[in-house]
Design a protein around this motif. Structure first.
Motif: not given
Length: 235
Positions: A188-210
């Protein structure tokens, strides 16, 4: 489950995605976060073969997505309302999706019952076309249709957008339960950090396609790291 290899996508002079090697394992719940224009939706469109990469490839279960359609049988996705057939009613659309995956109307009805709380009496039985629903209910229709055939890979772009707080809470519960019961890979992608942190045990931080950070999120441990990053970025 998914391997990304030397993947690049340009739009004119702008490099939208530039990922050398990244692997998402079977059964993982991965959150994709980043500012507007970070490349999240472009990456999803490349995963779903809706865009052609300039170089590199994406493989789902060792199937290169641009060279075969076998991966589609076990993949479900909703990116935006362009995925919907808006001149159908929700019932007609769900039955259409079900038929594509060999599900009878009875099968579809049975599976829809698990989304009853999520639909909140606002989707089924309304006797109107999808185009006439609110943005939030279109979002619900899209999410449900992506999950209807119980895919082993589920991709949702901004699934919390347009949903009221109650529906956001319900879909977070549904996604976690679905992942636990089926061992499906959920991205899942989300602008909402709280929702993402609540749901996902792994998080990829994307910046300028990287992908600049690959964060293990244990007991919401990623929340502060992400907040610090985005606060720094805003200064």
């Amino acid at each position: 489950m998914i391997s990304i290899n030397n993947l690049q996508k340009d739009f004119g002079e702008k490099r939208a995605v530039d990922i050398q090697n990244y692997v998402i394992n079977q059964g993982e719940m991965l959150g994709l976060v980043g500012n507007n224009g970070a490349g999240k939706t472009t990456l999803f469109r490349l995963m779903l073969d809706l865009l052609k990469a300039d170089s590199g490839n994406i493989k789902i279960k060792d199937i290169e997505v641009s060279k075969s359609e076998e991966w589609k049988t076990f993949t479900g996705a909703f990116i935006d309302e362009g995925f919907l057939i808006d001149y159908l009613t929700p019932e007609e659309y769900f039955y259409f999706i079900g038929k594509m995956y060999g599900l009878s109307k009875e099968n579809v009805d049975e599976r829809l019952s698990s989304f009853e709380r999520f639909m909140n009496g606002e989707v089924i039985g309304q006797k109107k076309l999808i185009r006439n629903f609110s943005a939030g209910n279109k979002q619900k229709i899209g999410i449900i249709s992506a999950m209807l055939h119980k895919p082993q890979l589920l991709i949702l772009d901004e699934p919390f957008n347009f949903l009221d707080p109650s529906s956001q809470s319900i879909i977070k519960h549904l996604l976690k339960k679905y992942n636990e019961e089926t061992n499906a890979t959920v991205i899942v992608s989300s602008h909402n950090l709280n929702h993402t942190v609540d749901v996902c045990p792994r998080i990829a931080l994307l910046e300028h396609g990287i992908i600049i950070r690959d964060i293990r999120n244990e007991n919401n441990s990623a929340e502060k790291e992400l907040e610090d990053y985005f606060n720094v970025n805003e200064e």
